[in-house]
Enzyme design. Sequence first.
Site, PDB file in Angstrom:
ATOM      1  N   LYS A  57       0.824  -1.196   0.000  1.00 60.96           N
ATOM      2  CA  LYS A  57       0.000   0.000   0.000  1.00 60.96           C
ATOM      3  C   LYS A  57       0.866   1.256   0.000  1.00 60.96           C
ATOM      4  O   LYS A  57       0.396   2.347  -0.312  1.00 60.96           O
ATOM      5  CB  LYS A  57      -0.881   0.029   1.266  1.00 60.96           C
ATOM      6  CG  LYS A  57      -1.751  -1.163   1.457  1.00 60.96           C
ATOM      7  CD  LYS A  57      -2.475  -1.035   2.817  1.00 60.96           C
ATOM      8  CE  LYS A  57      -2.844  -2.406   3.311  1.00 60.96           C
ATOM      9  NZ  LYS A  57      -3.292  -2.331   4.729  1.00 60.96           N
ATOM     10  N   GLY A  58       2.121   1.073   0.392  1.00 56.07           N
ATOM     11  CA  GLY A  58       2.970   2.229   0.685  1.00 56.07           C
ATOM     12  C   GLY A  58       3.145   3.210  -0.451  1.00 56.07           C
ATOM     13  O   GLY A  58       3.311   4.410  -0.226  1.00 56.07           O
ATOM     14  N   GLU A 114       7.620   2.365  -6.135  1.00 59.83           N
ATOM     15  CA  GLU A 114       7.681   1.819  -4.783  1.00 59.83           C
ATOM     16  C   GLU A 114       7.956   2.945  -3.792  1.00 59.83           C
ATOM     17  O   GLU A 114       8.568   3.957  -4.126  1.00 59.83           O
ATOM     18  CB  GLU A 114       8.784   0.740  -4.743  1.00 59.83           C
ATOM     19  CG  GLU A 114       9.057   0.111  -3.408  1.00 59.83           C
ATOM     20  CD  GLU A 114       7.886  -0.618  -2.776  1.00 59.83           C
ATOM     21  OE1 GLU A 114       6.805  -0.029  -2.671  1.00 59.83           O
ATOM     22  OE2 GLU A 114       8.073  -1.770  -2.344  1.00 59.83           O
ATOM     23  N   ASP A 115       7.498   2.761  -2.562  1.00 60.28           N
ATOM     24  CA  ASP A 115       7.737   3.807  -1.566  1.00 60.28           C
ATOM     25  C   ASP A 115       9.195   3.823  -1.138  1.00 60.28           C
ATOM     26  O   ASP A 115       9.837   4.860  -1.098  1.00 60.28           O
ATOM     27  CB  ASP A 115       6.806   3.640  -0.344  1.00 60.28           C
ATOM     28  CG  ASP A 115       6.845   2.239   0.277  1.00 60.28           C
ATOM     29  OD1 ASP A 115       7.543   1.339  -0.253  1.00 60.28           O
ATOM     30  OD2 ASP A 115       6.165   2.034   1.296  1.00 60.28           O
ATOM     31  N   ASP A 118      14.662  -0.890   0.416  1.00 63.91           N
ATOM     32  CA  ASP A 118      15.374  -1.197   1.659  1.00 63.91           C
ATOM     33  C   ASP A 118      16.331  -2.356   1.389  1.00 63.91           C
ATOM     34  O   ASP A 118      17.375  -2.162   0.777  1.00 63.91           O
ATOM     35  CB  ASP A 118      14.305  -1.516   2.726  1.00 63.91           C
ATOM     36  CG  ASP A 118      14.866  -1.696   4.123  1.00 63.91           C
ATOM     37  OD1 ASP A 118      15.820  -1.002   4.485  1.00 63.91           O
ATOM     38  OD2 ASP A 118      14.343  -2.539   4.867  1.00 63.91           O
ATOM     39  N   LYS A 146      17.415   3.309   0.866  1.00 60.65           N
ATOM     40  CA  LYS A 146      18.330   3.082   2.000  1.00 60.65           C
ATOM     41  C   LYS A 146      19.436   2.160   1.503  1.00 60.65           C
ATOM     42  O   LYS A 146      19.396   0.949   1.749  1.00 60.65           O
ATOM     43  CB  LYS A 146      17.600   2.341   3.127  1.00 60.65           C
ATOM     44  CG  LYS A 146      16.647   3.143   3.952  1.00 60.65           C
ATOM     45  CD  LYS A 146      16.237   2.290   5.169  1.00 60.65           C
ATOM     46  CE  LYS A 146      14.796   2.404   5.484  1.00 60.65           C
ATOM     47  NZ  LYS A 146      14.334   1.573   6.591  1.00 60.65           N
ATOM     48  N   PHE A 167      13.922   4.162  10.151  1.00 61.05           N
ATOM     49  CA  PHE A 167      12.599   3.727   9.713  1.00 61.05           C
ATOM     50  C   PHE A 167      11.738   4.957   9.442  1.00 61.05           C
ATOM     51  O   PHE A 167      11.511   5.784  10.323  1.00 61.05           O
ATOM     52  CB  PHE A 167      11.936   2.809  10.743  1.00 61.05           C
ATOM     53  CG  PHE A 167      10.836   1.996  10.131  1.00 61.05           C
ATOM     54  CD1 PHE A 167      11.113   0.814   9.462  1.00 61.05           C
ATOM     55  CD2 PHE A 167       9.523   2.441  10.173  1.00 61.05           C
ATOM     56  CE1 PHE A 167      10.110   0.076   8.853  1.00 61.05           C
ATOM     57  CE2 PHE A 167       8.511   1.712   9.572  1.00 61.05           C
ATOM     58  CZ  PHE A 167       8.800   0.526   8.911  1.00 61.05           C
ATOM     59  N   ASP A 174       4.054   3.308   6.473  1.00 58.11           N
ATOM     60  CA  ASP A 174       3.464   3.021   7.779  1.00 58.11           C
ATOM     61  C   ASP A 174       4.441   2.358   8.731  1.00 58.11           C
ATOM     62  O   ASP A 174       5.465   1.794   8.324  1.00 58.11           O
ATOM     63  CB  ASP A 174       2.281   2.056   7.606  1.00 58.11           C
ATOM     64  CG  ASP A 174       2.756   0.628   7.312  1.00 58.11           C
ATOM     65  OD1 ASP A 174       3.565   0.466   6.373  1.00 58.11           O
ATOM     66  OD2 ASP A 174       2.353  -0.306   8.030  1.00 58.11           O
ATOM     67  N   ARG A 180       0.326   6.554   7.791  1.00 59.51           N
ATOM     68  CA  ARG A 180       0.320   6.686   6.328  1.00 59.51           C
ATOM     69  C   ARG A 180      -0.199   8.041   5.874  1.00 59.51           C
ATOM     70  O   ARG A 180       0.166   8.543   4.829  1.00 59.51           O
ATOM     71  CB  ARG A 180      -0.569   5.598   5.696  1.00 59.51           C
ATOM     72  CG  ARG A 180      -0.029   4.182   5.816  1.00 59.51           C
ATOM     73  CD  ARG A 180      -0.836   3.268   4.893  1.00 59.51           C
ATOM     74  NE  ARG A 180      -0.638   1.860   5.183  1.00 59.51           N
ATOM     75  CZ  ARG A 180       0.366   1.112   4.709  1.00 59.51           C
ATOM     76  NH1 ARG A 180       1.272   1.653   3.933  1.00 59.51           N
ATOM     77  NH2 ARG A 180       0.450  -0.168   5.015  1.00 59.51           N
TER      78      ARG A 180
HETATM   79  P1  IMP Z   1      12.642  -4.511   1.189  1.00 56.16           P
HETATM   80  O1  IMP Z   1      11.966  -5.695   0.587  1.00 56.16           O
HETATM   81  O2  IMP Z   1      13.488  -4.857   2.374  1.00 56.16           O
HETATM   82  O3  IMP Z   1      13.387  -3.640   0.180  1.00 56.16           O
HETATM   83  O4  IMP Z   1      11.521  -3.625   1.861  1.00 56.16           O
HETATM   84  C1  IMP Z   1      10.638  -3.018   1.100  1.00 56.16           C
HETATM   85  C2  IMP Z   1       9.358  -2.795   1.845  1.00 56.16           C
HETATM   86  O5  IMP Z   1       9.500  -2.806   3.260  1.00 56.16           O
HETATM   87  C3  IMP Z   1       8.878  -1.427   1.480  1.00 56.16           C
HETATM   88  O6  IMP Z   1       8.050  -1.493   0.362  1.00 56.16           O
HETATM   89  C4  IMP Z   1       8.143  -1.019   2.694  1.00 56.16           C
HETATM   90  O7  IMP Z   1       6.827  -1.495   2.624  1.00 56.16           O
HETATM   91  C5  IMP Z   1       8.824  -1.722   3.822  1.00 56.16           C
HETATM   92  N1  IMP Z   1       9.805  -0.819   4.453  1.00 56.16           N
HETATM   93  C6  IMP Z   1      11.138  -0.927   4.446  1.00 56.16           C
HETATM   94  N2  IMP Z   1      11.710   0.090   5.111  1.00 56.16           N
HETATM   95  C7  IMP Z   1      10.690   0.859   5.537  1.00 56.16           C
HETATM   96  C8  IMP Z   1      10.634   2.096   6.271  1.00 56.16           C
HETATM   97  O8  IMP Z   1      11.636   2.717   6.654  1.00 56.16           O
HETATM   98  N3  IMP Z   1       9.394   2.576   6.489  1.00 56.16           N
HETATM   99  C9  IMP Z   1       8.258   1.965   6.071  1.00 56.16           C
HETATM  100  N4  IMP Z   1       8.267   0.828   5.379  1.00 56.16           N
HETATM  101  C10 IMP Z   1       9.476   0.280   5.121  1.00 56.16           C
HETATM  102 MG    MG Z   2       5.920  -1.115   0.376  1.00 56.36          MG
END
Ligand code: IMP
Ligand code: MG
Length: 192
Positions: A57-58, A114-115, A118, A146, A167, A174, A180
């Site tokens: 949803k982000g 994508e939001d 990470d 990040k 974070f 969220d 959000r």
């Molecule tokens: P990844 O798969 O580790 O790259 O994480 C991606 C997803 O984790 C993002 O689409 C977010 O939904 C969530 N996420 C990772 N870091 C954060 C953060 O700092 N705040 C909020 N959501 C996060």
């Molecule tokens: Mg996300």
Amino acid sequence: MNEGVHTSGEALPLSISDPKLSLAFTAGQIQARVAELGAAIGRDFAGQQLLLCGVLKGAAIFLADLIRAIPLDCTYDFVAAESYGRATESSGSVRLTRTLQEGSIAGQNVLLVEDILDSGATLAHVRDRLLQQRPARLAIAALLDKPSRRRVPVSADYIGFTIPDRFAVGYGMDFAERYRQLPAIHFLPETI
Ligand code: IMP
Ligand code: MG
């Protein structure tokens, strides 16, 4: 009113205007950066059509602003991804709980939106699933990056802001489904 947290002039409920959050990017800074990204995407895909594919949803709020900043013939759709793990950490095992209709992006220019990038697990998984559908071109836009957290090699073509290992919440992002709705981006306290 909690200055810098909400822009409507109305005070938010106390539980949402949380003084422990630290302001990372104001609504104005976000809008200015989104305008720059939209212009760059407009130049890169000049004269072409573009399908924005947001990750629920982000990314919903970022996508809503970004598409209105792109001076091209655009449309949008969403996929939803779920990963299992702790509240502030994705486990690396990702599955899609909403996908695009089979064949719907073949031969099209797709911008995956994508939001936050990470570990990279979510975007790499969604990217690979979309590539199986043979788009003409697939580019990636992430509002936040990040890079210090990356475990899976994936990079975005368009990045709003690069941030440290904190974070982030607000502007669609969220923590346990809260925050959000905040128009700015904030960091949670480091102790969480
Ligand atoms: P990844 O798969 O580790 O790259 O994480 C991606 C997803 O984790 C993002 O689409 C977010 O939904 C969530 N996420 C990772 N870091 C954060 C953060 O700092 N705040 C909020 N959501 C996060
Ligand atoms: Mg996300």
